[in-house]
Design an enzyme around this catalytic site. Structure first.
Site, PDB file in Angstrom:
ATOM      1  N   GLU B  83       0.810  -1.226   0.000  1.00 40.13           N
ATOM      2  CA  GLU B  83       0.000   0.000   0.000  1.00 40.13           C
ATOM      3  C   GLU B  83       0.841   1.273   0.000  1.00 40.13           C
ATOM      4  O   GLU B  83       0.488   2.252  -0.660  1.00 40.13           O
ATOM      5  CB  GLU B  83      -0.972   0.010   1.186  1.00 40.13           C
ATOM      6  CG  GLU B  83      -2.177  -0.901   1.008  1.00 40.13           C
ATOM      7  CD  GLU B  83      -1.933  -2.316   1.503  1.00 40.13           C
ATOM      8  OE1 GLU B  83      -0.878  -2.549   2.134  1.00 40.13           O
ATOM      9  OE2 GLU B  83      -2.788  -3.183   1.267  1.00 40.13           O
ATOM     10  N   HIS B 152     -11.271  -4.169   9.007  1.00 42.19           N
ATOM     11  CA  HIS B 152     -11.820  -3.998   7.655  1.00 42.19           C
ATOM     12  C   HIS B 152     -13.140  -3.214   7.689  1.00 42.19           C
ATOM     13  O   HIS B 152     -13.923  -3.281   6.739  1.00 42.19           O
ATOM     14  CB  HIS B 152     -12.077  -5.355   6.996  1.00 42.19           C
ATOM     15  CG  HIS B 152     -10.879  -5.993   6.364  1.00 42.19           C
ATOM     16  ND1 HIS B 152      -9.703  -6.185   7.033  1.00 42.19           N
ATOM     17  CD2 HIS B 152     -10.667  -6.480   5.118  1.00 42.19           C
ATOM     18  CE1 HIS B 152      -8.831  -6.785   6.228  1.00 42.19           C
ATOM     19  NE2 HIS B 152      -9.397  -6.969   5.062  1.00 42.19           N
TER      20      HIS B 152
END
Lengths: 323, 353
Positions: B83, B152
């Site tokens: 990321e 999440h």
């Protein structure tokens, strides 16, 4: 015989428990009993068991989003795990964690991790504590061919070498980072060559072969325990299921999974080896199979009957203050 | 369902589109129009290097499906799970002639990449004396309701809203999603575009042609004069539910959807409170230093004399998002919690019922 019967039976029992747990998770998920999304590790059992079987509860592991097998191999209670995955208040994390955040600190299981690459820096910390306190404990992180490309993992490897930490980096290379091939996502031809570039012993083993994986990890663990610093072990393996349960797996070749289940099953390979070597009898393993089926059935029945968390008391507990 | 009275008029044909389809349309049309627009992220196409099908995912939520077959892997780039490198590459490319749309599959993953966002991309234009442009979009999914657990499900819009130099967009319907995405791509600053994962299938009529919705202009899904409700993203759904129930009782709610939380349409909120004198803010984020307390602070500072009752906020509690369905349901703000707060605000103050 290079291994005791007790050891071999224990290895078989744990691998088979993971397999049946995962297969049952798929079934229960499809039956609507498992909320959220769940990533199963069937096919990769040999590595989890080879990595954990010589570890004590004081040795620490850090796991991944595909962590059920690591939990079971580290001695987590199967019933408590099933309850957690079903979100029950008597689960290992009181239903607050779920499949991707399952942990059992008492067993040295520092947690599954839903952040890819989130674990290895923390496992360095566990290794640093062991080294600083002189406990002779070791720490082991599970990684995948996906997390291998995270900067956090690079940093953790370098620091483990610099500080000579008792950290074993295990890379389960199942060929897929979610739905992207390892041969695309890992830029060098070899993860192991790259790991070696960090300045630690690095080895690639057949992760379908329990014995090859175990022997490599045994050396790595002893090295760590004796102050020799970190090691990286890449274990080649196969993922029998999708990235998550329900993944249509369009990216995989036709019949790939079917063929893998037939020809690349680490449990079948283990059975064939121990029978052909005359180390174990099929009947002994079949008896274990029956016990495991009963154990998993009990875990599911108990989990389905287990209490749900009560928002009135459980939502605001385990947090330092409330607003 | 949404009142677009204050939106620029868009002529021509419309089609029923989900938020997923509306964002996909915006991306496709901008990529056709401008060859410098690229998309990058994990499985934005899917199947890279695999023996099976290409475009196997099109993003895990299917938002970028079909882009790779049309534009190729040179412009729709599947990345490794990295990321920090994804966001850094987008920021660096944005400074050098491209307009990247980078995807963080789950916005929780800003943790891994945050330096590239807040210390790098956000600061370039100011820090370099206005000589640098960073026309990049970071798409990410936010919010709970999926039983996805603590890592999440976060609603982290307040963290990026706090960072000077970033624009933060949170569409609540397909019409806004398309117009805001087009604006985000054409904008010369870094834009954080947050998509609520439970809203992807929400549909409304969306113009087929491309259009921009300017940042910093709220919409008014319901208009009224008794109480102001400010809601963003999925919370707009709850605000509309409450407004429609109260309408049957003769109580009119002014529902404001800021659509972008940075820049924020202060004027719309202050003007509404000037009329209603009552304000409830509903926000899925955690309460401390969050969007709800920020808006409450703005109104307390600049609209104090309009208020007839204390401001109320309805937020998640100050905990991570729990996994178990009962706990997550209790965690999330909803229409029932909002209704209680709105009724309390209506009953409070000198002219309360």
């Amino acid at each position: 015989m290079p291994y005791s019967t007790e050891f071999l039976l224990s290895v078989y029992r744990t691998m088979k428990t993971i397999r049946e747990f995962e297969e049952r998770c798929v079934k229960e998920f499809e039956g609507g009993n498992v909320p959220g999304f769940t990533h199963v590790s069937n096919g990769q059992e040999a590595i989890a068991v080879a990595a954990c079987i010589d570890l004590s509860d004081k040795d620490i592991i850090g796991s991944t989003h595909r962590g059920h097998g690591h939990c079971i191999a580290k001695g987590c209670d199967v019933g408590g795990m099933m309850k957690e995955i079903m979100g029950r208040s008597t689960g290992l994390c009181k239903g607050k964690g779920g499949s991707m955040h399952i942990a059992d600190i008492d067993k040295g299981m520092l947690g599954a991790n839903a952040i890819v690459g989130g674990g290895p820096p923390l496992v360095n910390g566990a290794a640093l504590a062991a080294k600083t306190l002189g406990t002779k404990n070791v720490a082991l992180s599970f990684n995948g061919d996906g997390s291998a490309n995270q900067g956090t993992v690079f940093e953790a490897m370098n620091m483990a070498v610099v500080l000579k930490l008792p950290h074993i980096f295990v890379y389960e290379n199942n060929g897929y980072a979610e739905g992207t091939a390892a041969n695309y996502g890992v830029g060098s031809n070899s993860l192991t060559d790259r790991n070696a570039g960090f300045g630690m012993p690095a080895e690639c083993v057949d992760g379908l072969d329990f014995f090859a994986t175990y022997e490599a990890l045994k050396i790595a663990t002893e090295r760590a325990r004796n102050g020799g610093g970190p090691t990286a072990i890449e274990a080649m393996c196969v993922r029998f299921d999708g990235h998550f349960i329900g993944d249509p797996q369009l990216y995989r070749a036709k019949d790939e999974v079917k063929n893998a289940r037939k020809n690349q099953d680490c449990i079948k390979i283990f059975r064939e080896r121990v029978i052909s070597e005359g180390w174990l009898k099929a009947a002994a393993m079949n008896a274990i199979d029956k016990e495991i089926m009963a154990e998993i059935e009990t875990a599911v029945v108990d989990a389905l009957a287990a209490p749900h968390p009560d928002p009135a008391t459980d939502l605001m507990s385990d947090v330092y203050c409330s607003y | 369902m949404t009142n677009h009275a204050n939106n620029p008029t868009v002529g021509g044909k419309t089609s029923m589109k989900t938020i997923r389809e509306a964002i996909n349309d915006a991306l496709r049309e901008e990529m056709r129009r401008d060859p410098t627009v690229i998309v990058l992220g994990e499985e934005v196409s899917g199947g890279a290097g695999c023996e099976g099908e290409d475009d196997a995912y099109g993003g895990v939520f299917g938002v970028t499906k079909g882009l790779m077959p049309e534009f190729g892997r040179e412009r729709v780039i599947d990345t490794p799970i990295s990321e920090a490198a994804i966001i850094g590459a987008a920021a660096g490319a944005a400074n050098n002639g491209l307009r990247p749309v980078a995807e963080l599959m789950f916005f929780d993953f800003i943790g891994v990449s945050f330096d590239q966002i807040f210390n790098q991309a956000a600061k370039f234009r100011y820090m370099f004396g206005g000589k640098s442009k960073t026309p990049m979009v970071i798409r990410g999914t936010v919010g709970g309701g999926w039983r996805a657990g603590a890592q999440h499900s976060s609603m982290l819009h307040s963290i990026v809203t706090h960072v000077a130099g970033l624009k933060v967009v949170m569409p609540a319907n397909a019409y806004d999603a398309k117009g805001l995405m087009v604006q985000a791509i054409r904008d010369d600053d870094p834009v954080i575009f947050l998509e609520h994962k439970v809203m992807y299938d929400n549909a409304c009529e969306v113009p087929d042609e491309q259009y921009c919705i300017p940042f910093g202009e709220a919409s008014f899904p319901r208009q009224g004069s008794d109480v102001t409700i400010v809601a963003i993203s999925n919370m707009v759904t709850h605000a509309i539910t409450v407004a429609d129930i109260l309408a049957k009782e003769g109580i009119s709610c002014d529902v404001i959807d800021p659509r972008t939380v940075s820049p924020l349409d202060h004027e719309a909120i202050l003007e509404s409170v000037e009329v209603t004198g009552r304000l409830v803010i509903i926000d899925e984020g955690n309460p401390r230093c969050g969007l709800a307390s920020d808006i409450a602070g703005i109104v307390a500072e600049h609209g104090f004399y309009s208020l007839k009752a204390p401001i109320r906020t309805v937020t998640a509690p100050h905990t991570p998002v729990p996994f178990a369905p009962e706990l997550e349901d209790a965690y999330l703000p909803n229409a029932d919690k909002l209704m209680i707060a709105v009724r309390e605000v209506l009953a409070a103050g000198p002219s309360g019922a």
